[in-house]
Design an enzyme around this catalytic site. Sequence first.
Site, PDB file in Angstrom:
ATOM      1  N   LYS A 247     -30.298 -19.004 -26.231  1.00 55.81           N
ATOM      2  CA  LYS A 247     -30.373 -18.525 -27.616  1.00 55.81           C
ATOM      3  C   LYS A 247     -30.434 -19.735 -28.545  1.00 55.81           C
ATOM      4  CE  LYS A 247     -27.354 -16.518 -31.159  1.00 55.81           C
ATOM      5  NZ  LYS A 247     -25.989 -16.010 -31.438  1.00 55.81           N
ATOM      6  N   ASP A 252     -27.681 -19.207 -38.672  1.00 55.06           N
ATOM      7  CA  ASP A 252     -27.445 -17.766 -38.726  1.00 55.06           C
ATOM      8  C   ASP A 252     -26.616 -17.409 -39.951  1.00 55.06           C
ATOM      9  OD1 ASP A 252     -27.102 -15.082 -38.216  1.00 55.06           O
ATOM     10  OD2 ASP A 252     -25.549 -15.391 -36.703  1.00 55.06           O
ATOM     11  N   LYS A 259     -22.786 -12.930 -43.436  1.00 53.83           N
ATOM     12  CA  LYS A 259     -21.486 -13.448 -43.025  1.00 53.83           C
ATOM     13  C   LYS A 259     -20.661 -13.878 -44.236  1.00 53.83           C
ATOM     14  CE  LYS A 259     -23.052 -15.552 -38.628  1.00 53.83           C
ATOM     15  NZ  LYS A 259     -22.183 -14.829 -37.694  1.00 53.83           N
ATOM     16  N   ASP A 270     -25.270 -22.283 -33.713  1.00 51.53           N
ATOM     17  CA  ASP A 270     -25.765 -21.076 -33.054  1.00 51.53           C
ATOM     18  C   ASP A 270     -26.989 -21.357 -32.189  1.00 51.53           C
ATOM     19  OD1 ASP A 270     -24.982 -18.472 -32.646  1.00 51.53           O
ATOM     20  OD2 ASP A 270     -26.254 -17.635 -34.200  1.00 51.53           O
ATOM     21  N   ASP A 329     -26.356  -9.056 -37.993  1.00 53.89           N
ATOM     22  CA  ASP A 329     -25.670 -10.259 -37.515  1.00 53.89           C
ATOM     23  C   ASP A 329     -25.538 -10.267 -35.995  1.00 53.89           C
ATOM     24  OD1 ASP A 329     -24.439 -12.717 -37.797  1.00 53.89           O
ATOM     25  OD2 ASP A 329     -22.444 -11.880 -38.111  1.00 53.89           O
ATOM     26  N   GLU A 331     -27.918 -10.643 -33.908  1.00 54.16           N
ATOM     27  CA  GLU A 331     -29.329 -11.010 -33.771  1.00 54.16           C
ATOM     28  C   GLU A 331     -29.647 -11.775 -32.498  1.00 54.16           C
ATOM     29  OE1 GLU A 331     -27.721 -14.693 -34.204  1.00 54.16           O
ATOM     30  OE2 GLU A 331     -27.182 -12.943 -35.375  1.00 54.16           O
ATOM     31  N   ARG A 333     -28.710 -11.378 -29.461  1.00 53.71           N
ATOM     32  CA  ARG A 333     -29.023 -10.495 -28.328  1.00 53.71           C
ATOM     33  C   ARG A 333     -30.433  -9.921 -28.446  1.00 53.71           C
ATOM     34  NH1 ARG A 333     -23.917  -6.863 -29.720  1.00 53.71           N
ATOM     35  NH2 ARG A 333     -23.281  -8.975 -30.280  1.00 53.71           N
TER      36      ARG A 333
END
Length: 482
Positions: A247, A252, A259, A270, A329, A331, A333
């Site tokens: 990933k 993010d 967030k 991230d 959020d 995202e 996955r």
Amino acid sequence: MLDTQHIQLKENTKEVGVKIIFITEDSLKKRKTKIANFALLEELGYKAKGNFYVQTDKILYVGLDDDNPESYANAACLAIKSLRNLKITQANLDLKGIAKEDQSHILQGFLLGGYEYNGFKTKKDDEKLEITINLLHINEKILHESQIICKSVNFVRDIVNTPPNIANSVYLSELAQNITMQYAKKYKNAEIQAIIRSNSYMEEQKMGAFLAVNQASNFPAFLAHLSYKPKDSKSSNNRKKIAIVGKGLVYDTGGLSLKPADYMTTMKADKGGACAVLGAFLATIALELDIELHAIMGITDNAIGKSAYRPDDVLISREKKSIEVKNTDAEGRLVLADCLSYAQDLDVDIIIDFATLTGACVVALGEYTSGVMGYNEDLKQKFVESALKSGELAHTLPFNKHLKKLIESKIADVSNVSSSRYGGAITAGMFLGEFIREEYKEKWLHIDIAGPAYVEKEWSVNPSGASGIGVRACVEFLKSLS
């Protein structure tokens, strides 16, 4: 890559500079006659806790908690810090009688514990302290492997620490391509390629989940496919073929499910999964492991804007499964779902994904441990064993059929978040499992590195900030397959 590493390890047959001696409290009690300056240490009440420097004899005593591998790594880490504080540039360590596994962890302590990220600080060149550790009776193979692996770990730390105004999706994809081609020129005994897939390719492949995350970004999404295959045909029939998937959210915000500010400040990390995959890939090349390796990096950011995807959207993944978005959020996955689909077309023996996926995994296992998930218990355990051997902490989390009900959707095949706040790391892993084909169920592992990938305080051989977690564990696992 920023020049953040100033530790040199050299094999030597002569003692040069300050002598480093590892010492335990037990050794102080039992081997008085063999310890130089014992009377002085006893007089000053030194109990092998922390470090003690005897300037007249140029000896740095480094306290060991016990004789397990992690203690050796921590001690070497502390030794480097003491040398730096004392402005000592030359030291030596005699490794005679120390087990190979312990030697490996000592070298990790030096090379990883000596890491600093300060590329954006204004400082004079003479403030950089180059430290050379001369090693006596070192195992040459361990020295070679440790230098390669630690170089990759520190490289990953550099990328993850690089701020998002610099390390955007274009930066990361170009970096992956350029350094892979540098390795291709250097290592001629393997076929090494770097293919960078852009938005247009993903549109052709109908990667609706991945593309949705990228909708509001100022930068395109990229799927980097890096490959390594040894040219030697002697073992090609039995050679394992592995895909590692990462990933790579270069930043993010949480998207429209924004967030809170306090939770956003470390989101440059991230991209830790994709960076770990790149680091493990480069180490595999340099170690010339006898495997075929494919590294897949899903690179984008999760931004806000008028084009952003929304809660209530329904996305169609590359596997043609529909996804109800309940939280933008969640995202990572979505990106991984399409990247894992791509990886399954490569006809590999094992697929492992690495992702800073869930805060729930940090709640479950703490900041320092990666969560290992999948359907194959033996494969999960083998990875955990490799991680622990490498110096990383990992533990399995069990898939649970009752938890699977929590990601059901009334309007789509699956929901991108659970309907419960509990077991979030596992339901995220089970979400990914929805996109794993039946023939790959026993061949897939999901590694959630959200806890240890970026911690804002020093721990073990890791500095504050990026740790490069995933590289050592992955390489150790790949070594077991070669």
